[in-house]
Design an enzyme around this catalytic site. Sequence first.
Site, PDB file in Angstrom:
ATOM      1  N   LYS A  62       0.862  -1.185   0.000  1.00 33.40           N
ATOM      2  CA  LYS A  62       0.000   0.000   0.000  1.00 33.40           C
ATOM      3  C   LYS A  62       0.895   1.230   0.000  1.00 33.40           C
ATOM      4  O   LYS A  62       1.133   1.861   1.035  1.00 33.40           O
ATOM      5  CB  LYS A  62      -0.924  -0.049   1.224  1.00 33.40           C
ATOM      6  CG  LYS A  62      -2.264   0.588   0.984  1.00 33.40           C
ATOM      7  CD  LYS A  62      -3.253   0.198   2.060  1.00 33.40           C
ATOM      8  CE  LYS A  62      -4.363   1.222   2.174  1.00 33.40           C
ATOM      9  NZ  LYS A  62      -5.120   1.476   0.953  1.00 33.40           N
TER      10      LYS A  62
HETATM   11  N1  PMP Z   1      -7.534  -1.865  -3.446  1.00 32.10           N
HETATM   12  C1  PMP Z   1      -7.005  -0.658  -3.215  1.00 32.10           C
HETATM   13  C2  PMP Z   1      -6.204  -0.016  -4.280  1.00 32.10           C
HETATM   14  C3  PMP Z   1      -7.239  -0.007  -1.996  1.00 32.10           C
HETATM   15  O1  PMP Z   1      -6.721   1.207  -1.775  1.00 32.10           O
HETATM   16  C4  PMP Z   1      -8.044  -0.629  -1.030  1.00 32.10           C
HETATM   17  C5  PMP Z   1      -8.330   0.060   0.263  1.00 32.10           C
HETATM   18  N2  PMP Z   1      -7.350  -0.209   1.233  1.00 32.10           N
HETATM   19  C6  PMP Z   1      -8.558  -1.903  -1.301  1.00 32.10           C
HETATM   20  C7  PMP Z   1      -8.281  -2.488  -2.526  1.00 32.10           C
HETATM   21  C8  PMP Z   1      -9.358  -2.640  -0.292  1.00 32.10           C
HETATM   22  O2  PMP Z   1      -8.492  -3.143   0.696  1.00 32.10           O
HETATM   23  P1  PMP Z   1      -8.986  -3.371   2.186  1.00 32.10           P
HETATM   24  O3  PMP Z   1     -10.164  -4.256   2.106  1.00 32.10           O
HETATM   25  O4  PMP Z   1      -7.825  -4.054   2.840  1.00 32.10           O
HETATM   26  O5  PMP Z   1      -9.292  -2.056   2.756  1.00 32.10           O
END
Ligand code: PMP
Length: 305
Positions: A156
């Site tokens: 991330k």
């Molecule tokens: N894809 C991206 C690019 C994101 O930024 C997010 C948000 N964190 C998600 C998917 C969903 O991930 P999560 O369920 O871990 O929040």
Amino acid sequence: MPNNRFAFFNGEIVPIEQATVSVMTNALNYGTGCFEGIRGYWNADEQQLFVFQLRAHMERLHRSCKILFMQLPYTVDQLCQITIDLLRKEEFREDVYIRPLVYKSDPAIAVRLNDMNDAFTLFAVGFGQYIDKSALKVCVSSWRRIEDNIIPSRAKVSGAYVNSALAKTEALLNGFDEAIVLGGDGQVAEASAANLFIVRDNILVTPPITGDILEGITRKVVVDLAQNELGLNVVERAIDRTELYIADEAFFCGTGAEIKPIVEIDRRIVGDAQVGPIGSKLVQLYADMVRGRSERYREWCTPVY
Ligand code: PMP
């Protein structure tokens, strides 16, 4: 305006006004940071704030740091405790969004990841809906998703969100609620900040973790809910663009987005233009679970008070 009063910064909780960095900070110039987005849900009946999937987010933060050669001087347990301590200090009695951030903190004109100092900060803000609609009309973006050998989607990474912002902006300016972004191979990856599922013949389908997506924590939760609560088959496989157009149902999922049913993609109606039965059941199951109302999933909800 955000309503928070404190941040964890340089190893202690300080008033938010004191949590500032220099304009020369490497991460501000080059996007060399990584972060998490975590939600806490207020349960008024229990007078309790529950943080959803706290450990899983902190574990992913450690994995992002590893990819980016970042030193995070706190264990997962310590990061969870810092989160709880900050939320208690804020005395939040509402839904919140929690942002841990690790960043290259040197005032360095240097494009590299090695041999630089890292800093950690964490703050939280009162937070309602990320997408303020219960059914979305979306488009396939003209922007492509970053690939594993370009900027890894699996981590991330702060700078990677320029890709998300380009896709989301294009979608909004063209009158849509959100974008679906294809990977470099032309197959469906995810949304700007959420993962994607479609339903075909009662089977839930989502792109695999090798498909240039963030390995979403909500995505995993949805797989569990679909299998355990709804008895559905879930298949992780590549999805073609045109499968979006003929899907019986489609929805996004993510910490911010929660579970968001999609009713239109590139001006094609999904299903019968209503939120479908699987989507609406998942929305309800998820809403109960995150507030600690499902005994079975209570361990995923960390109480703050
Ligand atoms: N894809 C991206 C690019 C994101 O930024 C997010 C948000 N964190 C998600 C998917 C969903 O991930 P999560 O369920 O871990 O929040």
